[in-house]
Design a protein around this motif. Structure first.
Motif, short mmCIF file in Angstrom:
data_model
loop_
_atom_site.label_atom_id
_atom_site.label_comp_id
_atom_site.label_asym_id
_atom_site.label_seq_id
_atom_site.Cartn_x
_atom_site.Cartn_y
_atom_site.Cartn_z
N ASN A 35 0.85 -1.20 0.00
CA ASN A 35 0.00 0.00 0.00
C ASN A 35 0.88 1.25 0.00
N GLY A 36 1.85 1.25 0.89
CA GLY A 36 2.68 2.45 1.08
C GLY A 36 3.53 2.78 -0.14
N LEU A 37 4.08 1.75 -0.77
CA LEU A 37 4.91 2.03 -1.95
C LEU A 37 4.06 2.56 -3.09
N LEU A 38 2.83 2.06 -3.23
CA LEU A 38 1.93 2.60 -4.27
C LEU A 38 1.58 4.05 -3.96
N LEU A 39 1.22 4.30 -2.71
CA LEU A 39 0.87 5.68 -2.32
C LEU A 39 2.06 6.62 -2.53
N ALA A 40 3.25 6.13 -2.21
CA ALA A 40 4.44 6.99 -2.27
C ALA A 40 4.69 7.52 -3.68
N GLU A 41 4.26 6.76 -4.69
CA GLU A 41 4.44 7.24 -6.06
C GLU A 41 3.67 8.55 -6.28
N GLN A 42 2.61 8.73 -5.53
CA GLN A 42 1.80 9.95 -5.69
C GLN A 42 2.07 11.00 -4.61
N THR A 43 2.41 10.55 -3.42
CA THR A 43 2.53 11.51 -2.32
C THR A 43 3.93 12.10 -2.20
N GLY A 44 4.91 11.45 -2.85
CA GLY A 44 6.29 11.92 -2.72
C GLY A 44 6.92 11.49 -1.40
N ALA A 45 6.31 10.53 -0.74
CA ALA A 45 6.88 10.03 0.53
C ALA A 45 8.23 9.37 0.29
N ASP A 46 9.04 9.32 1.33
CA ASP A 46 10.32 8.63 1.30
C ASP A 46 10.04 7.12 1.35
N ALA A 47 10.28 6.44 0.24
CA ALA A 47 9.90 5.03 0.13
C ALA A 47 10.68 4.14 1.10
N GLN A 48 11.91 4.51 1.41
CA GLN A 48 12.68 3.72 2.37
C GLN A 48 12.02 3.75 3.75
N VAL A 49 11.60 4.92 4.15
CA VAL A 49 10.96 5.06 5.46
C VAL A 49 9.63 4.29 5.46
N VAL A 50 8.89 4.38 4.37
CA VAL A 50 7.60 3.70 4.27
C VAL A 50 7.79 2.18 4.40
N GLU A 51 8.78 1.64 3.72
CA GLU A 51 9.03 0.19 3.78
C GLU A 51 9.39 -0.25 5.20
N ILE A 52 10.24 0.51 5.82
CA ILE A 52 10.67 0.10 7.16
C ILE A 52 9.52 0.27 8.16
N PHE A 53 8.75 1.34 8.00
CA PHE A 53 7.56 1.52 8.84
C PHE A 53 6.68 0.27 8.76
N ALA A 54 6.45 -0.20 7.53
CA ALA A 54 5.55 -1.35 7.35
C ALA A 54 6.01 -2.54 8.18
N PHE A 55 7.33 -2.73 8.24
CA PHE A 55 7.89 -3.90 8.90
C PHE A 55 8.41 -3.62 10.31
N ILE A 56 7.95 -2.52 10.92
CA ILE A 56 8.33 -2.31 12.32
C ILE A 56 7.18 -1.76 13.16
N HIS A 57 6.17 -1.14 12.54
CA HIS A 57 5.20 -0.37 13.33
C HIS A 57 4.41 -1.22 14.32
N ASP A 58 4.20 -2.51 14.00
CA ASP A 58 3.47 -3.40 14.92
C ASP A 58 4.38 -4.45 15.55
N ALA A 59 5.68 -4.34 15.29
CA ALA A 59 6.61 -5.38 15.74
C ALA A 59 6.72 -5.46 17.26
N GLU A 60 6.37 -4.37 17.94
CA GLU A 60 6.49 -4.34 19.41
C GLU A 60 5.14 -4.59 20.09
N ARG A 61 4.17 -5.03 19.35
CA ARG A 61 2.88 -5.35 19.98
C ARG A 61 3.04 -6.51 20.96
N ARG A 62 2.37 -6.38 22.07
CA ARG A 62 2.35 -7.47 23.06
C ARG A 62 0.96 -8.06 23.15
#
Ligand SMILES: [Fe+2]
Length: 157
Positions: A35-62
């Motif tokens: 989702n994020g990489l597709l959106l980034a093509e239009q939003t100008g987001a930093d794709a590296q940050v988006v990818e890492i966010f995807a694979f860390i944002h829920d990693a600390e869920r307990r």
């Protein structure tokens, strides 16, 4: 450079406390990345940050239920492991920290990269029975009907 590599995936497998295939596990992270990489093509987001966010944002869920501190914990984890796994610049790391800290607070205003991260996650709410409300999304790119439908269908898999 591809951000998500086998070494980092192995770290996550060892680190993640919940079901790897569960609602906050790897299949969700992979869809958030897409989702994020597709959106980034239009939003100008930093794709590296988006990818890492995807694979860390829920990693600390307990818990797969309420776990209000999991975002701030993910932000701290990102700061701890950046040099080992990602090599983000301090500006990129700051964006990742903001994205992780705020991702479950419902905010809709931030810089393009942070908003893209948040939308990428929210577009995957179909997996828990929630159809994303365009009013709760941050970017015009995520509110497009074609994007909403594409992500929703994938979120139900
Ligand atoms: Fe998520």
């Amino acid at each position: 450079m591809k951000q998500i590599n086998p070494t980092y995936i192995q770290f996550l497998r060892d680190h993640f406390r919940l079901d790897w295939q569960g609602i906050h596990g790897a299949p969700h992270w992979a869809r958030v990345r897409a989702n994020g990489l597709l959106l980034a093509e239009q939003t100008g987001a930093d794709a590296q940050v988006v990818e890492i966010f995807a694979f860390i944002h829920d990693a600390e869920r307990r818990s797969d239920g309420s776990d209000p501190d999991h975002g701030p914990r993910a932000a701290r984890l990102a700061q701890e492991i950046n040099e080992e796994f990602f090599q983000l610049t301090s500006r990129q790391l700051d964006l990742l920290v903001q994205a992780c800290e705020g991702h479950s607070l419902g905010g809709i205003k931030a810089c393009a990269t942070v908003m893209t991260c948040w939308d990428a996650d929210r577009l995957d709410l179909g997996r828990v029975g929630i159809k994303p409300d365009p009013a709760m999304l941050c970017t015009q790119a995520a509110r497009q009907q074609s994007m909403l439908e594409w992500a929703y269908k994938r979120s139900l898999l």
